[in-house]
Write an enzyme that holds these catalytic residues in place. Structure first.
Site, PDB file in Angstrom:
ATOM      1  CB  SER A 149      -2.027  -5.815   1.751  1.00  0.00           C
ATOM      2  OG  SER A 149      -1.811  -4.445   1.660  1.00  0.00           O
ATOM      3  CG  ASP A 301       0.642  -1.769   3.363  1.00  0.00           C
ATOM      4  OD1 ASP A 301       1.809  -1.578   2.978  1.00  0.00           O
ATOM      5  OD2 ASP A 301      -0.205  -2.362   2.670  1.00  0.00           O
ATOM      6  CG  ASP A 303       2.099  -5.547   1.171  1.00  0.00           C
ATOM      7  OD1 ASP A 303       1.462  -4.610   1.690  1.00  0.00           O
ATOM      8  OD2 ASP A 303       1.882  -5.941  -0.007  1.00  0.00           O
ATOM      9  CG  ASP A 305       1.534  -2.557  -1.221  1.00  0.00           C
ATOM     10  OD1 ASP A 305       1.143  -2.347  -0.059  1.00  0.00           O
ATOM     11  OD2 ASP A 305       1.009  -3.391  -1.985  1.00  0.00           O
TER      12      ASP A 305
HETATM   13  O1  LIG Z   1      -4.237  -4.148  -0.226  1.00  0.00           O
HETATM   14  P1  LIG Z   1      -3.106  -3.646  -1.066  1.00  0.00           P
HETATM   15  O2  LIG Z   1      -2.194  -2.694  -0.320  1.00  0.00           O
HETATM   16  O3  LIG Z   1      -2.410  -4.749  -1.752  1.00  0.00           O
HETATM   17  O4  LIG Z   1      -3.793  -2.812  -2.227  1.00  0.00           O
HETATM   18  C1  LIG Z   1      -4.679  -3.395  -3.150  1.00  0.00           C
HETATM   19  O5  LIG Z   1      -6.005  -3.152  -2.733  1.00  0.00           O
HETATM   20  C2  LIG Z   1      -6.410  -1.809  -2.688  1.00  0.00           C
HETATM   21  C3  LIG Z   1      -7.830  -1.785  -2.197  1.00  0.00           C
HETATM   22  O6  LIG Z   1      -8.631  -2.511  -3.079  1.00  0.00           O
HETATM   23  P2  LIG Z   1     -10.148  -2.792  -2.759  1.00  0.00           P
HETATM   24  O7  LIG Z   1     -10.831  -1.460  -2.756  1.00  0.00           O
HETATM   25  O8  LIG Z   1     -10.607  -3.688  -3.860  1.00  0.00           O
HETATM   26  O9  LIG Z   1     -10.183  -3.418  -1.400  1.00  0.00           O
HETATM   27  C4  LIG Z   1      -6.253  -1.206  -4.071  1.00  0.00           C
HETATM   28  O10 LIG Z   1      -6.653   0.114  -4.036  1.00  0.00           O
HETATM   29  C5  LIG Z   1      -4.805  -1.349  -4.507  1.00  0.00           C
HETATM   30  O11 LIG Z   1      -4.588  -0.822  -5.769  1.00  0.00           O
HETATM   31  C6  LIG Z   1      -4.425  -2.795  -4.505  1.00  0.00           C
HETATM   32  O12 LIG Z   1      -3.068  -2.892  -4.860  1.00  0.00           O
HETATM   33 MG   LIG Z   2      -0.141  -3.385   0.948  1.00  0.00          MG
END
Ligand SMILES: O=P([O-])(O)O[C@H]1O[C@H](COP(=O)(O)O)[C@@H](O)[C@H](O)[C@H]1O
Ligand SMILES: [Mg+2]
Length: 574
Positions: A149, A301, A303, A305
């Site tokens: 990500s 970002d 990837d 999303d």
């Molecule tokens: O990193 P991504 O874009 O895949 O996003 C992922 O991580 C984010 C941060 O999570 P944390 O607070 O546990 O670091 C989450 O809010 C999100 O829903 C999840 O898909």
């Molecule tokens: Mg992402």
């Protein structure tokens, strides 16, 4: 340097013929030159967190490499073959722009195929939401994206999707992890069965883009679309494969792309961090917007999303909306669309997460739809769609950047969400408003909620220990009062207990356990804290609110809320 015996045992097991000569040589070199690094690399196994498995690339059990990915895939293959006996098991695989993502994608494809599983592998990098789409489109049982990500360049990761298109949730996640943990590295089948690997690309792209447009466009006039001046940056990531084409096909003719950031590049050379949540990441895009007089800036970002949305404030200056604000604007717009087309009848819901703005529940009440709330991460929102098939999902998001528009892609999706942001902005512009003014309208109508996130980065073994200790301390010495306002309720999601401090009563929290603490105060403030599940960070989420009489009181009221947050942070020694 002293190396713990259990670490040494793991290290020694990687010096056996199961691992290739190159790996063994590099480990020997580390033993001699970098014992601290060696310990960091081997002291534990990488774990599944909020968004799959994520870690620094390198050698060892606590790193992303062909062996840790191979072991995951072997465990997953065993689980899939056992779960769908007699079926032609199929998986789809995508990967992002990071170093090694393509190579790792092929390793993962090889292992699945070696286990008799049919693989659809994207021939080139693709957005994560396209993988979620493709796996359903191709009737797969499971999907993988090789990506970390928005994490820094040295990271990579493994996001796992199940057949509904959402990321792994209970019970599958625990069962798969058990399967993986039972395996020895020597059991990984790396020898590909190339007959079972099919490369995919353009045909899937076309359907994905067309369906994204169907899902993310809402009766905006041709003129309004052409009249919106959009600035877009892919921050060297995968969105370049889909978003410009989606906007073009949808009728947005005035899209300025930040060319210096358009080429996919795992070094992310023009930014400190490829995370649109970091203001610095959107600097170039905002500079371009100044130059071309852009109405809206969007940055995604690597990837594709999460998306960052920038609009113009009352002084016509560019400002970055936070995740809560984007979520509110998008959710309100969708609710309005559903309402206007007579589709709200008591069987709809919107969704968010426990660390996000409480204003979402106010919106739900105002439109007479249900509000569902889950743990951090879109996988929990996707699970709600699965768990409540009798309800229509309108949209949802969280404090973190990103949004999910209806039941199309069951994860946050920056392709549809970018189009949605443009639709909202184009319609607002046609009414003579910016997104910012739209947001203030919502505050006047429903109350002014202001949020701020503080993240403290704490890396490595010591950092992880420090974060653990901070959560223990918070439990042992709970907050009693902040900003002169008493704490009236404490929710501990690890213990599944909510304490009402006014009635001195306790109740059970009915969502899965997680290391999260939330405090609520007498004046309606909310303070949440939790370790990140994707990065070495501890996160503090502050939310305050008051009423807003009209647009002209906005600045003054905003200052009041900012001051309240400052005091809360001071009281918490942050
Ligand atoms: O990193 P991504 O874009 O895949 O996003 C992922 O991580 C984010 C941060 O999570 P944390 O607070 O546990 O670091 C989450 O809010 C999100 O829903 C999840 O898909
Ligand atoms: Mg992402």
């Amino acid at each position: 340097m002293y190396i713990k015996p259990e670490v040494l045992e793991r290290v020694n097991s990687w010096l056996t013929p199961t691992f290739d000569k190159d790996t063994q040589d590099q480990i020997k070199h580390m033993i001699a030159s970098d014992p601290k690094g060696l310990e960091e690399s081997f002291y534990k196994d990488l774990e599944f967190g909020t968004g799959g498995m994520r870690g620094v690339m390198g050698l060892g059990t606590n790193r992303i490499n062909k062996y840790t990915l191979g072991k995951n895939t072997q465990g997953l293959s065993n689980y899939l073959n056992a779960s769908f006996p007699g079926e032609n098991v199929k998986v789809a695989i995508a990967y992002d722009c990071r170093h090694n993502s393509k190579t790792f994608g092929k390793v993962v494809a090889d292992v699945f195929s070696a286990n008799g599983i049919q693989v659809f592998l994207f021939a080139d990098l693709r957005p994560t939401p396209e993988l979620s789409f493709a796996l359903k489109h191709l009737g797969c049982h499971c999907g993988i994206v090789l990506t970390a990500s928005h994490n820094p360049p040295e990271y990579n990761g493994y996001k796992v999707y199940w057949q509904d298109g959402g990321q792994l949730v209970p019970p599958q996640d625990g069962e798969i992890i058990t399967e993986i943990n039972q395996l020895e590295y020597s059991e990984i089948k790396f020898e590909a069965n190339s007959r079972l690997i099919e490369y995919i690309g353009k045909a899937v792209d076309d359907v994905f883009i067309d369906d994204s447009i169907k899902n993310g466009s809402f009766d905006t006039s041709k003129e309004a679309r052409e009249n919106l001046n959009v600035v877009f940056t892919s921050l060297h990531g995968t969105s370049i494969m889909s978003i410009p084409e989606t906007l073009k096909r949808a009728g947005y003719t005035n899209v300025n792309i930040v060319e210096e950031q358009a080429d996919p590049n795992g070094d992310f050379p023009t930014v400190v961090s490829p995370n649109p949540e970091e203001p610095e990441a959107l600097r170039m895009a905002m500079a371009l917007a100044e130059k071309v007089d852009g109405d809206i800036v969007i940055g995604t970002d690597p990837d594709c999303d999460r998306l960052g949305v920038v609009t113009r404030n009352l002084e016509n200056e560019l400002v970055i909306l936070n995740g809560n604000q984007t979520m509110l604007l998008m959710t309100d717009f969708l609710l309005e669309q559903w309402k206007n087309s007579g589709k709200i009848n008591g069987n709809q819901f919107i969704a968010s997460t426990i660390v996000s703005t409480p204003m979402m529940s106010v919106l739900a009440d105002a439109y007479d739809v249900e509000y569902k709330i889950g743990l951090t991460g879109f996988k929990w929102i996707a699970k709600m769609i699965k768990d409540f098939p009798e309800l229509d999902f309108i949209g949802g998001g969280e404090e973190s950047f990103g949004f999910m528009v209806g039941d199309f892609v069951r994860d946050k999706d920056a392709v549809t969400s970018t189009l949605l942001a443009c639709e909202i902005a184009a319609q607002a512009k046609a009414e003579g408003k910016s997104l910012y003014e739209k947001l203030i309208d919502l505050y006047v109508k429903h109350g002014f909620y202001k949020e701020r996130l503080i993240s403290l980065t704490k890396k490595g073994i010591e950092g992880a220990q420090e974060i653990k200790q901070m959560m223990i301390d918070a439990r042992e010495n709970p907050l009693k009062e902040v900003n002169g306002s008493k704490v009236v309720r404490i929710e501990d999601y690890q213990l599944s207990v909510a304490k009402d401090l006014i009635n001195n009563s306790e109740s059970t929290i009915n969502i899965p356990k997680s290391n999260v603490l939330i405090y609520y105060t007498e004046d309606g403030s909310k303070i949440a804290l939790r370790p990140s599940g994707t990065e070495p960070k501890i996160k503090f989420y502050i939310s305050v609110n008051t009423k807003l009489d009209n647009m002209s009181a906005f600045k003054e009221t905003e200052q009041l809320l900012e001051n309240r947050i400052d005091t809360i942070l001071k009281d918490m020694n942050l």
